[in-house]
Design a protein around this motif. Structure first.
Motif, PDB file in Angstrom:
ATOM      1  N   GLU A 139       0.831  -1.204   0.000  1.00  0.00           N
ATOM      2  CA  GLU A 139       0.000   0.000   0.000  1.00  0.00           C
ATOM      3  C   GLU A 139       0.867   1.257   0.000  1.00  0.00           C
ATOM      4  OE1 GLU A 139      -3.493   2.199   2.641  1.00  0.00           O
ATOM      5  OE2 GLU A 139      -2.306   0.577   3.509  1.00  0.00           O
ATOM      6  N   ARG A 155      -8.933  -5.973   3.605  1.00  0.00           N
ATOM      7  CA  ARG A 155      -9.183  -4.657   3.004  1.00  0.00           C
ATOM      8  C   ARG A 155      -9.357  -4.781   1.484  1.00  0.00           C
ATOM      9  NH1 ARG A 155      -3.924  -1.833   5.401  1.00  0.00           N
ATOM     10  NH2 ARG A 155      -3.149  -3.887   4.775  1.00  0.00           N
ATOM     11  N   ASP A 157     -11.181  -3.157  -0.335  1.00  0.00           N
ATOM     12  CA  ASP A 157     -11.260  -1.854  -0.999  1.00  0.00           C
ATOM     13  C   ASP A 157      -9.888  -1.415  -1.484  1.00  0.00           C
ATOM     14  OD1 ASP A 157     -10.552  -1.702   1.759  1.00  0.00           O
ATOM     15  OD2 ASP A 157     -10.890   0.466   1.718  1.00  0.00           O
ATOM     16  N   LEU A 158      -8.841  -1.975  -0.879  1.00  0.00           N
ATOM     17  CA  LEU A 158      -7.466  -1.702  -1.315  1.00  0.00           C
ATOM     18  C   LEU A 158      -6.914  -2.835  -2.171  1.00  0.00           C
ATOM     19  CD1 LEU A 158      -5.897  -0.352   2.014  1.00  0.00           C
ATOM     20  CD2 LEU A 158      -6.701   0.990   0.065  1.00  0.00           C
TER      21      LEU A 158
END
Length: 335
Positions: A139, A155, A157-158
């Motif tokens: 990230e 996660r 969404d990532l």
């Protein structure tokens, strides 16, 4: 003094990823013409100047995909990796493939190495037992990353996740065995409490419960060796078991061998269903009934989704499950 525009500024203005801007700057043929025009327009509007010398020092890594696989010894994962790699190659991308051998330490090492070498994106089938720091590092590096076949980081969404509908596969296998008259059906293989094991068991467990029948499970490593040993044990200690749904085709292939050794005829005395439908399932005797997870198509789809993300800025859905199908063969329906 006015701040000099960066590649990130260009990406923001054009509405694409940093990797896409890099590909345009290096004249990659994989970028759509409309996207190339959007990026060039943003470059002109901002007055961005591409420093090719600096880019050369970072290495000509743009257009390189990092493909990290938990177990390349397993034909299921090998077929996926080969399919994804070929799809990337058809679009002008090179792929660096790493096998982590289910070792989270190796996974952390290869992720770090690939980041240092400037990969444009990651497609990862992760090893269990790792920590969030691996994905935290990705990230921070701003590298588009997909999780496939196994979800470790929540996660989505990532880090979007794509896999097969294993629950539906277990349901299909259990209903098939019930339809041909089996009642004492076991689930064999898969390490206990691992998410992938729970997924593949869940459909079987639900069907057995709905039918008022007891579920019986035998957990273990998803290998031929475990399948063979378990078949010998079932033949000796559980002769009332009529059928088994196996965590993977490798387990089922081992069971075919073990039952043959014990003088038990697969497809008649006991019925077997595998999971994955690897190539050997249709070549072994008796041919293996299996839940088909179209791995070749899945690999192509995963690569296409990643390319759409890094080239066109079209992010994959947070979670996507691909359909599965039951392929009936001799191991369950007989000759």
């Amino acid at each position: 003094m006015k701040k000099r525009p960066t590649i990130l500024d260009v990406a923001d203005k054009a509405g694409v990823s940093k990797s896409t801007v890099s590909l345009v700057l290096q004249n990659s043929p994989s970028v759509k013409q409309t996207t190339r025009e959007d990026v060039n327009r943003a470059i002109n509007d901002l007055g961005y100047v591409y420093n090719r010398s600096a880019a050369g020092l970072r290495g000509a890594a743009s257009g390189l995909i990092g493909l990290i696989i938990n177990d390349l010894r397993n034909p299921f994962f090998t077929e996926f990796a080969a399919s994804a790699q070929m799809e990337f190659a058809r679009k002008g991308y090179s792929t660096v493939i790493a096998n982590t051998d289910e070792d989270p330490d190796i996974q952390a090492q290869v992720i770090g190495s690939m980041i240092e070498h400037g990969v444009s994106a990651f497609v990862i089938s992760p090893a269990y037992g790792g920590c969030d720091s691996d994905f935290d590092r990705i990230e921070r590096a701003g590298i588009p990353t997909m999780q496939v076949l196994r979800q470790i980081d929540q996660r989505t969404d990532l880090f979007p996740f794509a896999s097969h509908n294993y629950t539906a596969g277990g349901e299909l296998a259990a209903r098939h065995l019930l339809d041909i008259g089996c009642r004492k059906i076991a689930f064999v293989g898969g390490l206990k409490d691992r998410p992938i094991t729970r997924e593949r068991m869940s459909g079987y467990s639900a069907v057995m419960e709905t039918s008022g029948l007891p579920a019986q499970t035998f957990h273990g490593r998803p290998s031929r060796a475990f399948g063979r040993e378990l078949a010998l044990r079932i033949a000796a200690e559980y002769p009332d078991i009529e059928a088994a749904i196996c965590f993977s085709d490798l387990v089922a292939l081992g069971m075919i061998s073990g039952f043959a050794e014990a003088g038990v005829e697969v497809g008649k005395d006991v019925r077997l269903v595998g999971f994955d439908d690897i190539e050997e399932s249709s070549l072994v005797y008796p041919r293996l009934t299996s839940v088909r997870c179209d791995t070749q198509l899945f690999g192509q789809s995963a690569a296409q989704a990643m390319l759409a993300w890094i080239v066109d800025g079209e992010r994959p859905p947070d979670v996507r499950y691909h359909d599965v199908h039951l392929i009936e063969r001799q191991s369950s329906v007989g000759a």
